[in-house]
Design a protein around this motif. Structure first.
Motif, PDB file in Angstrom:
ATOM      1  N   TYR A  57       0.933  -1.211   0.518  1.00 42.67           N
ATOM      2  CA  TYR A  57       0.120  -0.072   0.278  1.00 42.67           C
ATOM      3  C   TYR A  57       0.718   0.734   0.019  1.00 42.67           C
ATOM      4  O   TYR A  57       1.631   1.131   0.994  1.00 42.67           O
ATOM      5  N   GLN A  58       0.323   2.348  -0.839  1.00 42.14           N
ATOM      6  CA  GLN A  58       0.860   3.171  -0.776  1.00 42.14           C
ATOM      7  C   GLN A  58       0.118   4.348  -0.922  1.00 42.14           C
ATOM      8  O   GLN A  58      -0.915   4.279  -1.261  1.00 42.14           O
ATOM      9  N   HIS A  59      -0.020   5.756   0.824  1.00 34.21           N
ATOM     10  CA  HIS A  59      -0.718   6.549   0.670  1.00 34.21           C
ATOM     11  C   HIS A  59      -0.159   8.188   0.506  1.00 34.21           C
ATOM     12  O   HIS A  59       1.345   8.178   0.871  1.00 34.21           O
ATOM     13  N   VAL A  60       0.312   8.854  -0.573  1.00 31.10           N
ATOM     14  CA  VAL A  60       0.383   9.761  -0.979  1.00 31.10           C
ATOM     15  C   VAL A  60      -0.498  11.007  -0.432  1.00 31.10           C
ATOM     16  O   VAL A  60      -1.475  10.988  -1.236  1.00 31.10           O
ATOM     17  N   GLN A  61      -0.098  12.635  -0.888  1.00 30.78           N
ATOM     18  CA  GLN A  61      -0.723  13.361  -1.128  1.00 30.78           C
ATOM     19  C   GLN A  61      -0.624  13.890  -2.717  1.00 30.78           C
ATOM     20  O   GLN A  61       0.549  14.018  -3.248  1.00 30.78           O
ATOM     21  N   GLU A  62      -1.856  14.009  -2.646  1.00 28.65           N
ATOM     22  CA  GLU A  62      -1.234  14.978  -4.935  1.00 28.65           C
ATOM     23  C   GLU A  62      -0.197  15.848  -4.634  1.00 28.65           C
ATOM     24  O   GLU A  62       0.013  16.671  -3.878  1.00 28.65           O
ATOM     25  N   GLY A  63       0.864  15.706  -5.414  1.00 23.08           N
ATOM     26  CA  GLY A  63       1.741  15.926  -5.773  1.00 23.08           C
ATOM     27  C   GLY A  63       2.821  15.622  -5.264  1.00 23.08           C
ATOM     28  O   GLY A  63       3.986  16.246  -6.067  1.00 23.08           O
ATOM     29  N   GLU A  64       2.656  14.322  -4.763  1.00 24.70           N
ATOM     30  CA  GLU A  64       4.228  14.160  -4.160  1.00 24.70           C
ATOM     31  C   GLU A  64       4.002  12.736  -5.241  1.00 24.70           C
ATOM     32  O   GLU A  64       3.967  11.877  -6.136  1.00 24.70           O
ATOM     33  N   ASP A  65       5.269  12.180  -5.015  1.00 26.83           N
ATOM     34  CA  ASP A  65       6.263  11.383  -6.188  1.00 26.83           C
ATOM     35  C   ASP A  65       5.677  10.094  -4.822  1.00 26.83           C
ATOM     36  O   ASP A  65       5.794   9.489  -3.860  1.00 26.83           O
TER      37      ASP A  65
ATOM     38  N   TYR B   9      -1.617  -1.182  -8.958  1.00 29.06           N
ATOM     39  CA  TYR B   9      -0.262  -1.231 -10.492  1.00 29.06           C
ATOM     40  C   TYR B   9       0.686  -2.536  -9.530  1.00 29.06           C
ATOM     41  O   TYR B   9       0.865  -2.568  -9.136  1.00 29.06           O
ATOM     42  N   PHE B  10      -0.212  -3.648 -11.603  1.00 31.94           N
ATOM     43  CA  PHE B  10       0.592  -4.727 -11.244  1.00 31.94           C
ATOM     44  C   PHE B  10       1.802  -4.592 -12.022  1.00 31.94           C
ATOM     45  O   PHE B  10       1.926  -4.095 -13.182  1.00 31.94           O
ATOM     46  N   CYS B  11       2.748  -5.118 -11.910  1.00 29.00           N
ATOM     47  CA  CYS B  11       3.838  -5.817 -12.661  1.00 29.00           C
ATOM     48  C   CYS B  11       3.506  -7.389 -13.034  1.00 29.00           C
ATOM     49  O   CYS B  11       3.264  -8.290 -12.164  1.00 29.00           O
TER      50      CYS B  11
ATOM     51  N   LEU C 194      -2.356   2.358  -4.742  1.00 29.41           N
ATOM     52  CA  LEU C 194      -1.838   3.685  -4.692  1.00 29.41           C
ATOM     53  C   LEU C 194      -3.233   4.577  -3.813  1.00 29.41           C
ATOM     54  O   LEU C 194      -4.486   4.529  -4.968  1.00 29.41           O
ATOM     55  N   THR C 195      -2.890   5.177  -3.079  1.00 25.90           N
ATOM     56  CA  THR C 195      -4.345   6.726  -2.344  1.00 25.90           C
ATOM     57  C   THR C 195      -3.717   7.991  -3.091  1.00 25.90           C
ATOM     58  O   THR C 195      -2.316   7.695  -2.024  1.00 25.90           O
TER      59      THR C 195
END
Lengths: 114, 113
Positions: B10-18, B87-89, B109-110
């Motif tokens: 899981y990955q939570h990010v703020q809009e604009g982050e990488d 996202y799957f590889c 990804l959130t």
């Protein structure tokens, strides 16, 4: 071009019942795949057809699952009898002979076994 | 058999982050593909990498294939809410033209606006 068609979209059955899923791949795509996607996991290949021949069915539980691709076009996947752990989304995909192209997936059939 | 692992789960990010997700295979791959699955949707093909050390870009997305052809990464620059999904590889083993694609478990990804 039209996408990969699958039906039904949803199915709820009781355990020990049978169920069948249908897939029509993109026209001209020789290779067809059935994947099982359990919630929270990546798709797992069940069976791969090249035209109407089976290329890989090593992960297909053959005691209860069967699949056919008559005439090398559309395909059906059957489960008989269903178990609770078969609850998943069943995805059909097709690809052209060019390996540079990815797979095109259908919208899938969400199966719930109760 | 061939195994493909992805991190993070899981990955939570703020809009604009990488955002970056990593993919590792237990065996050498002939090629690797990346797919995106929106919530409630089906996997959609993004790209395929074939050559050792290959780097490909699609707008804000950068894909890399490791020198040993056993790992890969997807980097998204300046995430947007439209990037939300899993996202799957998927790695293809070496050998025959019909080598099986093995999917990783995916990175969800959130993106928070």
């Amino acid at each position: 071009e039209a996408g990969v068609a699958q039906s039904p979209r949803y199915k709820i059955i009781e355990k020990r019942q049978s169920v069948a899923f249908w897939c029509n791949p993109i026209s001209g795509h020789a290779t067809l795949y059935w994947y099982q996607q359990i919630l929270g996991q990546g798709p797992k290949l069940l069976i791969q057809f090249q035209n109407n021949g089976v290329v890989d069915d090593s992960q297909l539980p053959k005691d209860r699952f069967s699949a056919e691709r008559l005439k090398g076009v559309d395909s059906t996947l059957k489960i008989q009898p269903a178990k609770l752990e078969d609850s998943a989304v069943y995805l059909c995909a097709s690809s052209s002979s060019r390996q540079s192209y990815g797979y095109t997936f259908g919208s899938g059939t969400r199966l719930t076994v109760v | 058999g061939q195994q493909v692992m992805q991190i993070p789960q899981y990955q939570h990010v703020q809009e604009g982050e990488d955002f970056t997700t990593y993919c590792n295979s237990s065996t050498t791959l002939s090629n690797i593909q990346w797919y995106k699955q929106r919530p409630g949707g089906h996997p959609v093909f993004l790209i395929q990498l074939v050559k050792s050390g290959e780097v490909k870009k699609q707008k804000r997305l950068t894909f890399q294939f490791g020198e040993a052809k056993k790992n890969s990464s997807l980097h998204i620059t300046a995430t947007q809410t439209t990037d939300v999904g899993t996202y799957f590889c998927a790695g293809r083993g070496g050998g025959t033209s019909y080598g099986k694609l093995t999917f990783g478990q995916g990175t969800i990804l959130t993106v928070h606006p």
